[in-house]
Write a protein that holds these residues in place. Structure first.
Motif, PDB file in Angstrom:
ATOM      1  N   VAL A   1       1.094  -1.263   0.032  1.00  0.00           N
ATOM      2  CA  VAL A   1      -0.096   0.044   0.043  1.00  0.00           C
ATOM      3  C   VAL A   1       0.921   1.339   0.231  1.00  0.00           C
ATOM      4  O   VAL A   1       0.543   2.146  -0.823  1.00  0.00           O
TER       5      VAL A   1
ATOM      6  N   ILE B   1      -1.099   6.353  -6.260  1.00  0.00           N
ATOM      7  CA  ILE B   1      -2.200   5.577  -5.998  1.00  0.00           C
ATOM      8  C   ILE B   1      -2.863   5.917  -4.831  1.00  0.00           C
ATOM      9  O   ILE B   1      -2.154   5.936  -3.956  1.00  0.00           O
ATOM     10  N   GLU B   2      -4.272   6.241  -4.835  1.00  0.00           N
ATOM     11  CA  GLU B   2      -4.606   6.663  -3.440  1.00  0.00           C
ATOM     12  C   GLU B   2      -5.224   5.438  -2.785  1.00  0.00           C
ATOM     13  O   GLU B   2      -6.212   4.842  -3.227  1.00  0.00           O
ATOM     14  N   ALA B   3      -4.342   4.959  -1.957  1.00  0.00           N
ATOM     15  CA  ALA B   3      -4.719   3.802  -1.257  1.00  0.00           C
ATOM     16  C   ALA B   3      -4.135   3.762   0.364  1.00  0.00           C
ATOM     17  O   ALA B   3      -2.796   4.486   0.700  1.00  0.00           O
ATOM     18  N   TYR B   4      -4.949   3.512   1.227  1.00  0.00           N
ATOM     19  CA  TYR B   4      -4.415   3.588   2.724  1.00  0.00           C
ATOM     20  C   TYR B   4      -4.841   2.286   3.375  1.00  0.00           C
ATOM     21  O   TYR B   4      -5.738   1.494   2.936  1.00  0.00           O
TER      22      TYR B   4
ATOM     23  N   TYR C   1      -9.315   3.299  -8.541  1.00  0.00           N
ATOM     24  CA  TYR C   1      -8.414   2.209  -8.397  1.00  0.00           C
ATOM     25  C   TYR C   1      -8.764   0.688  -7.838  1.00  0.00           C
ATOM     26  O   TYR C   1      -8.166  -0.227  -7.861  1.00  0.00           O
TER      27      TYR C   1
ATOM     28  N   TRP D   1       2.225   1.596  -3.275  1.00  0.00           N
ATOM     29  CA  TRP D   1       1.283   2.458  -4.279  1.00  0.00           C
ATOM     30  C   TRP D   1       1.207   3.626  -4.219  1.00  0.00           C
ATOM     31  O   TRP D   1       1.013   4.465  -5.158  1.00  0.00           O
ATOM     32  N   ARG D   2       1.217   4.247  -3.069  1.00  0.00           N
ATOM     33  CA  ARG D   2       1.033   5.557  -2.610  1.00  0.00           C
ATOM     34  C   ARG D   2       2.308   6.419  -3.379  1.00  0.00           C
ATOM     35  O   ARG D   2       2.064   7.470  -3.897  1.00  0.00           O
TER      36      ARG D   2
ATOM     37  N   LEU E   1      -6.543  -2.684  -7.937  1.00  0.00           N
ATOM     38  CA  LEU E   1      -5.939  -2.966  -6.610  1.00  0.00           C
ATOM     39  C   LEU E   1      -6.388  -4.540  -6.210  1.00  0.00           C
ATOM     40  O   LEU E   1      -5.488  -5.158  -5.602  1.00  0.00           O
TER      41      LEU E   1
ATOM     42  N   THR F   1      -9.615   2.507  -0.561  1.00  0.00           N
ATOM     43  CA  THR F   1      -9.251   3.276  -1.713  1.00  0.00           C
ATOM     44  C   THR F   1     -10.522   4.026  -2.486  1.00  0.00           C
ATOM     45  O   THR F   1     -11.688   3.869  -1.768  1.00  0.00           O
TER      46      THR F   1
END
Ligand code: PMV
Length: 340
Positions: free
Chosen positions: A278, A286-289, A306, A281-282, A310, A302
């Motif tokens: 994750v 990429i917007e992922a937490y 995405y 990806w950031r 993902l 997300t």
């Protein structure tokens, strides 16, 4: 907000109703109690009720039962798990002034041990079904307070969408309230299952250990600020701000767990692999937490553009057994005419 509609089916020999509720993922966590007996959380928490992970529970109170009978996904509960449900039913029996024991049949539409806590959806559905069965007219807030007595996170599953659970000094002050409906924001929660094993230490016991960590009070103080940031992020639909808060409090909670006596380490090597993925990806934009509850499975938060990619990439990671894509879902409700 009005009352949740209750539709008991009753006869001289049976009072019966069915309710359903969804699991939820906490963005800021409930970990540790201010009052363990009343399950009043040490801090406020904010969650998203999930659409894909739901529990349907039927409660039938009968005069002929010697004791409560509880089955979850076809398995009869015994020991502490049974006692917890029976004590919860006692609360509702007390309100209704009835002594009849109950038959409880509960089904989850997600596989047991999928990394989704069934206690939140389970106790929310149980509370609503039992209240409906007994003809008790509770406001949603009072239902939330009662559900909290079964499982703290269940207080939030009474409501759909984005939900805030208040802590308090007294029982009356600790209840959840809906902040935004499910359609406020199409956030995706990809539940990454890396283990289906039952957790060695259930969250109920973990809450008792929280104060043994030197970090507990520091976390409680910090979460007050994180909740302010989170409420602001939700109102502005600022995903980066929401994600930063969710990650920070997941790490704070796990730091408390890890430094409790005895230490609770829920993570597996695969948990850390997903965390690193994750973060990578950031760095790629990429917007992922991530966030993690009391177990090794990771929730990847997300946004719709995405989600498919993902999900596919997470499935390809070594050790990932399943990925369950969820969206914000509705709150608990009584099912008027359930299929038998
Ligand atoms: O409701 P409980 O006792 O299962 O506790 C929930 C604990 C966490 O899932 C780890 C955090 C939360 O707020 O849901």
């Amino acid at each position: 907000m009005g009352e949740i509609r209750l539709h008991p089916r009753s006869s001289a020999s049976e009072l019966r109703a069915t309710a359903e509720a969804g699991a939820n993922i906490a963005l800021t966590k409930y970990w540790g109690n201010a009052d363990a007996d009343l399950r009043i959380p040490a801090n406020d928490s904010v969650s998203i009720t999930l659409d894909r992970a739901r529990t349907v529970t039927t409660v039938a109170f009968r005069p002929d039962l010697p004791e409560d009978e509880v089955t979850v996904d076809g398995r009869a509960l015994t020991g502490p798990a049974w006692e917890r449900v029976s004590r919860h039913l006692d609360l509702l029996r007390g309100r209704a002034g009835i002594a009849w024991r109950a038959q409880v049949v509960s089904r989850n539409n997600f596989p047991a041990g999928a990394g989704i806590a069934a206690s939140a959806s389970g106790f929310a559905a149980l509370t609503l079904a039992a209240a409906a069965t007994l003809g008790l007219a509770f406001s949603p807030r009072d239902l939330s307070r009662l559900a909290r007595r079964g499982s703290g996170s269940a207080a939030r599953s009474v409501f759909g969408g984005f939900v805030l659970l208040h802590t308090g000094v007294r029982d009356e002050d600790a209840f959840a309230e809906p902040l935004y409906a499910p359609d406020w924001w199409d956030i995706r929660d990809l539940i990454v299952v890396v283990s289906r094993a039952e957790k060695a230490v259930p969250s109920g016991e973990g809450h008792h250990l929280a104060p043994t960590s030197a970090l507990h009070q520091a976390r409680v103080a910090r979460v007050a600020e994180l909740n302010r940031q989170l409420l602001d992020a939700l109102s502005r639909r600022d995903f980066a701000a929401l994600g930063q808060v969710a990650e920070e409090d997941a790490l704070l909670m796990h730091a408390v767990m890890m430094t409790s006596r005895p230490s609770l380490i829920y993570w597996l090597p695969e948990t850390l692999a997903v965390i690193h993925r994750v973060q990578a990806w950031r760095r790629e934009g990429i917007e992922a937490y991530f966030t993690i509850d009391a177990g090794p499975n990771v929730h990847v938060l997300t946004l719709p553009p995405y989600a498919d990619r993902l999900q596919a990439d997470l499935r390809a990671l070594p050790g990932v057994q399943d990925v369950i894509p969820c969206r914000p879902g509705p709150g608990a409700s009584v099912i008027p005419n359930p299929a038998e």
